[in-house]
Design an enzyme around this catalytic site. Sequence first.
Site, PDB file in Angstrom:
ATOM      1  N   GLY A   1       0.839  -1.206   0.000  1.00 39.24           N
ATOM      2  CA  GLY A   1       0.000   0.000   0.000  1.00 39.24           C
ATOM      3  C   GLY A   1       0.869   1.250   0.000  1.00 39.24           C
ATOM      4  O   GLY A   1       1.726   1.415   0.869  1.00 39.24           O
TER       5      GLY A   1
ATOM      6  N   GLY B   1      -0.234   4.456   0.211  1.00 40.79           N
ATOM      7  CA  GLY B   1      -1.015   5.619   0.641  1.00 40.79           C
ATOM      8  C   GLY B   1      -0.171   6.446   1.591  1.00 40.79           C
ATOM      9  O   GLY B   1       1.061   6.393   1.568  1.00 40.79           O
ATOM     10  N   PHE B   2      -0.844   7.184   2.484  1.00 43.07           N
ATOM     11  CA  PHE B   2      -0.112   8.060   3.405  1.00 43.07           C
ATOM     12  C   PHE B   2       0.859   7.258   4.268  1.00 43.07           C
ATOM     13  O   PHE B   2       1.994   7.675   4.503  1.00 43.07           O
ATOM     14  CB  PHE B   2      -1.092   8.816   4.296  1.00 43.07           C
ATOM     15  CG  PHE B   2      -1.743   9.956   3.575  1.00 43.07           C
ATOM     16  CD1 PHE B   2      -1.071  11.145   3.393  1.00 43.07           C
ATOM     17  CD2 PHE B   2      -3.029   9.837   3.066  1.00 43.07           C
ATOM     18  CE1 PHE B   2      -1.654  12.199   2.718  1.00 43.07           C
ATOM     19  CE2 PHE B   2      -3.627  10.881   2.398  1.00 43.07           C
ATOM     20  CZ  PHE B   2      -2.940  12.075   2.223  1.00 43.07           C
ATOM     21  N   GLY B   3       0.414   6.097   4.756  1.00 43.57           N
ATOM     22  CA  GLY B   3       1.264   5.310   5.633  1.00 43.57           C
ATOM     23  C   GLY B   3       2.397   4.634   4.879  1.00 43.57           C
ATOM     24  O   GLY B   3       3.575   4.844   5.186  1.00 43.57           O
TER      25      GLY B   3
ATOM     26  N   VAL C   1      -2.086  -7.192  -4.389  1.00 42.59           N
ATOM     27  CA  VAL C   1      -1.715  -8.217  -3.400  1.00 42.59           C
ATOM     28  C   VAL C   1      -2.965  -9.034  -3.056  1.00 42.59           C
ATOM     29  O   VAL C   1      -4.029  -8.466  -2.785  1.00 42.59           O
ATOM     30  CB  VAL C   1      -1.134  -7.564  -2.130  1.00 42.59           C
ATOM     31  CG1 VAL C   1      -0.852  -8.611  -1.059  1.00 42.59           C
ATOM     32  CG2 VAL C   1       0.149  -6.803  -2.479  1.00 42.59           C
TER      33      VAL C   1
ATOM     34  N   GLU D   1     -17.570  18.482   3.567  1.00 44.27           N
ATOM     35  CA  GLU D   1     -16.763  19.152   2.534  1.00 44.27           C
ATOM     36  C   GLU D   1     -17.399  18.972   1.157  1.00 44.27           C
ATOM     37  O   GLU D   1     -17.489  19.908   0.361  1.00 44.27           O
ATOM     38  CB  GLU D   1     -15.332  18.606   2.561  1.00 44.27           C
ATOM     39  CG  GLU D   1     -14.620  18.985   3.857  1.00 44.27           C
ATOM     40  CD  GLU D   1     -13.170  18.540   3.950  1.00 44.27           C
ATOM     41  OE1 GLU D   1     -12.774  17.620   3.205  1.00 44.27           O
ATOM     42  OE2 GLU D   1     -12.432  19.124   4.766  1.00 44.27           O
TER      43      GLU D   1
ATOM     44  N   ASP E   1      -5.161   3.074   8.354  1.00 43.97           N
ATOM     45  CA  ASP E   1      -6.552   2.637   8.420  1.00 43.97           C
ATOM     46  C   ASP E   1      -6.700   1.115   8.430  1.00 43.97           C
ATOM     47  O   ASP E   1      -7.770   0.588   8.727  1.00 43.97           O
ATOM     48  CB  ASP E   1      -7.333   3.178   7.212  1.00 43.97           C
ATOM     49  CG  ASP E   1      -7.512   4.682   7.274  1.00 43.97           C
ATOM     50  OD1 ASP E   1      -7.057   5.295   8.259  1.00 43.97           O
ATOM     51  OD2 ASP E   1      -8.101   5.251   6.319  1.00 43.97           O
TER      52      ASP E   1
HETATM   53  C1  FAD Z   1     -12.511  11.573   0.791  1.00 45.06           C
HETATM   54  C2  FAD Z   1     -11.538  11.473   1.930  1.00 45.06           C
HETATM   55  C3  FAD Z   1     -11.095  12.626   2.539  1.00 45.06           C
HETATM   56  C4  FAD Z   1     -10.194  12.562   3.595  1.00 45.06           C
HETATM   57  N1  FAD Z   1      -9.772  13.724   4.157  1.00 45.06           N
HETATM   58  C5  FAD Z   1      -8.852  13.678   5.146  1.00 45.06           C
HETATM   59  C6  FAD Z   1      -8.317  14.881   5.692  1.00 45.06           C
HETATM   60  O1  FAD Z   1      -8.697  15.981   5.288  1.00 45.06           O
HETATM   61  N2  FAD Z   1      -7.381  14.773   6.670  1.00 45.06           N
HETATM   62  C7  FAD Z   1      -6.945  13.565   7.135  1.00 45.06           C
HETATM   63  O2  FAD Z   1      -6.082  13.521   8.004  1.00 45.06           O
HETATM   64  N3  FAD Z   1      -7.441  12.405   6.644  1.00 45.06           N
HETATM   65  C8  FAD Z   1      -8.365  12.434   5.667  1.00 45.06           C
HETATM   66  N4  FAD Z   1      -8.865  11.262   5.148  1.00 45.06           N
HETATM   67  C9  FAD Z   1      -8.436   9.976   5.743  1.00 45.06           C
HETATM   68  C10 FAD Z   1      -7.070   9.577   5.215  1.00 45.06           C
HETATM   69  O3  FAD Z   1      -7.085   9.625   3.808  1.00 45.06           O
HETATM   70  C11 FAD Z   1      -6.734   8.178   5.682  1.00 45.06           C
HETATM   71  O4  FAD Z   1      -6.778   8.113   7.078  1.00 45.06           O
HETATM   72  C12 FAD Z   1      -5.353   7.788   5.179  1.00 45.06           C
HETATM   73  O5  FAD Z   1      -5.339   7.757   3.772  1.00 45.06           O
HETATM   74  C13 FAD Z   1      -4.920   6.431   5.721  1.00 45.06           C
HETATM   75  O6  FAD Z   1      -3.676   6.119   5.173  1.00 45.06           O
HETATM   76  P1  FAD Z   1      -3.305   4.605   4.846  1.00 45.06           P
HETATM   77  O7  FAD Z   1      -1.879   4.618   4.389  1.00 45.06           O
HETATM   78  O8  FAD Z   1      -3.673   3.740   5.967  1.00 45.06           O
HETATM   79  O9  FAD Z   1      -4.280   4.181   3.651  1.00 45.06           O
HETATM   80  P2  FAD Z   1      -4.455   4.797   2.210  1.00 45.06           P
HETATM   81  O10 FAD Z   1      -3.894   6.170   2.141  1.00 45.06           O
HETATM   82  O11 FAD Z   1      -5.885   4.604   1.882  1.00 45.06           O
HETATM   83  O12 FAD Z   1      -3.577   3.860   1.276  1.00 45.06           O
HETATM   84  C14 FAD Z   1      -3.865   2.500   1.094  1.00 45.06           C
HETATM   85  C15 FAD Z   1      -3.186   2.028  -0.191  1.00 45.06           C
HETATM   86  O13 FAD Z   1      -3.236   0.630  -0.242  1.00 45.06           O
HETATM   87  C16 FAD Z   1      -3.488   0.231  -1.582  1.00 45.06           C
HETATM   88  N5  FAD Z   1      -4.068  -1.118  -1.562  1.00 45.06           N
HETATM   89  C17 FAD Z   1      -5.170  -1.525  -0.895  1.00 45.06           C
HETATM   90  N6  FAD Z   1      -5.369  -2.839  -1.094  1.00 45.06           N
HETATM   91  C18 FAD Z   1      -4.372  -3.265  -1.903  1.00 45.06           C
HETATM   92  C19 FAD Z   1      -4.047  -4.534  -2.486  1.00 45.06           C
HETATM   93  N7  FAD Z   1      -4.772  -5.637  -2.244  1.00 45.06           N
HETATM   94  N8  FAD Z   1      -2.971  -4.602  -3.294  1.00 45.06           N
HETATM   95  C20 FAD Z   1      -2.215  -3.508  -3.562  1.00 45.06           C
HETATM   96  N9  FAD Z   1      -2.482  -2.291  -3.029  1.00 45.06           N
HETATM   97  C21 FAD Z   1      -3.539  -2.178  -2.211  1.00 45.06           C
HETATM   98  C22 FAD Z   1      -4.450   1.291  -2.093  1.00 45.06           C
HETATM   99  O14 FAD Z   1      -4.420   1.364  -3.509  1.00 45.06           O
HETATM  100  C23 FAD Z   1      -3.898   2.552  -1.423  1.00 45.06           C
HETATM  101  O15 FAD Z   1      -2.984   3.224  -2.259  1.00 45.06           O
HETATM  102  C24 FAD Z   1      -9.751  11.294   4.069  1.00 45.06           C
HETATM  103  C25 FAD Z   1     -10.201  10.129   3.452  1.00 45.06           C
HETATM  104  C26 FAD Z   1     -11.077  10.215   2.393  1.00 45.06           C
HETATM  105  C27 FAD Z   1     -11.548   8.958   1.726  1.00 45.06           C
END
Ligand code: FAD
Length: 425
Positions: free
Chosen positions: A10, A12-14, A80, A171, A301
């Site tokens: 993944g 994303g942010f993390g 994955v 928003e 998340d």
């Molecule tokens: C519309 C919206 C607005 C938001 N606004 C805010 C805000 O203003 N401020 C704030 O702090 N937070 C905000 N959030 C919450 C924030 O985006 C999440 O808390 C944050 O993205 C969590 O980070 P993460 O790395 O856990 O997951 P994510 O950033 O969601 O990244 C997960 C990644 O895993 C990948 N993935 C998933 N399953 C698979 C797989 N099987 N194989 C390969 N890749 C995979 C996905 O493609 C994705 O790129 C918002 C969320 C949304 C949906």
Amino acid sequence: MDRVRVVVIGAGFGGLTVARSLAHASAPVEVVLVDRHNFHTFSPLLYQVATAGVAPDDIAPSLRGVVRRDRNVEFEMVEVVGVDFESRRVLVADGAPIAYDYLVLAAGAVSSDFGVPGVAEHALHLKSLADAIHVRRSVLCRFEASDRDPALIDDGELRVVVAGGGPTGVELSGALAELFTKVLAKDFRDLDVQRAEVVLVEATDSVLQSFSRPSRVEAVRELRARGVEIRLDAPIASVDGDGVVLRDGTRIAARTVIWCAGVQPSPLADALALPRGRGGGIAVGPDLSVETRGEVFVIGDFASAADRRGRPYPQLAPVAMQQARHVAHSIERRLAGRPTRRFRYVDKGTMATIGRRSAVAELPLRIRLGGTLGWLSWLGLHLVFLIGFRNRIVVLVNWVWNYLTWDRGNRVVMPPTELEEERGP
Ligand SMILES: Cc1cc2nc3c(=O)[nH]c(=O)nc-3n(C[C@H](O)[C@H](O)[C@H](O)COP(=O)(O)OP(=O)(O)OC[C@H]3O[C@@H](n4cnc5c(N)ncnc54)[C@H](O)[C@@H]3O)c2cc1C
């Protein structure tokens, strides 16, 4: 010296923050960052893509581009499908398994329908870039259809129900209302755009539940000032092709329903035989590793993590990023033969924007900002955190342009791909 391989699932942010932190590690590590997409999604601005404020590419930098200069980080675009924890290999949909020494699970969350009938078939979502483009296309197409046949408006063609009064719902509602009244009202000269409506439906007695009372009151006032109809204490019982039915039996006719009411861990969690915690995330110990598998860390998340008092961490980007830095340090500490430490989240505040010159921000030391000041701090913070210098410049130019002209330059309607058509609605 042999390098230790860290696989991060993944980007994303993390996940991206883990990879970038380990790029500067003193320990000999190589990182394989994998994601099903070749881009990182800046989710706080998804609602602006959905409402034509910014273009999709401007909030989704290419992952290969982002890690280009990090010599020990490699990116692979793969889906994955599981993990063989015994042989320490990540299983992918289309390709060879990827071996690891340490694994970081950061697969994020997807929308949850809470078992409400009809959501899966009839509602739109706002969790991914594809979702945001879908919402934009759907809303613009409803206006085009109403322009051709105004009788459709009687059946809710121009009414949008936004389900869920959290930050995303608030928003999105504010931005849709401004799109209708300030932009589309000028585009569709022969259409009575006054009849277009945004209805924000929330199950509890307030929007922005995690904010203080003054911020919640301000949000409601500002949304209403923009013409958003707010229904509180109104849990949705079902969604269908004609709108939503509330638990008290009231029907709201709407051809567009956008579900912003909740999240659950990505479906990958179901394929991993790991203990689950509150909210369905993967259960982790104080240092964010899985209790029975110390070489596996879970963040963001996708994790079910709690502070000392057992309170779950909020699902926010800063939580995922701080956890990511902590895990990068933990891996370095393990490699140096030192014990890992408990993760502690430093809360630097939360924000939500309602529209032009209106946002609420709650910062440490009980500092609360609202109105124009809140909005300017929201804009500044999001620009700083957006990845890529080019993206920051382009988004800033868009915002200045939108502000000065009351226009939004990203109103392209692309036909859906075959896959999207299959998924509907
Ligand atoms: C519309 C919206 C607005 C938001 N606004 C805010 C805000 O203003 N401020 C704030 O702090 N937070 C905000 N959030 C919450 C924030 O985006 C999440 O808390 C944050 O993205 C969590 O980070 P993460 O790395 O856990 O997951 P994510 O950033 O969601 O990244 C997960 C990644 O895993 C990948 N993935 C998933 N399953 C698979 C797989 N099987 N194989 C390969 N890749 C995979 C996905 O493609 C994705 O790129 C918002 C969320 C949304 C949906």
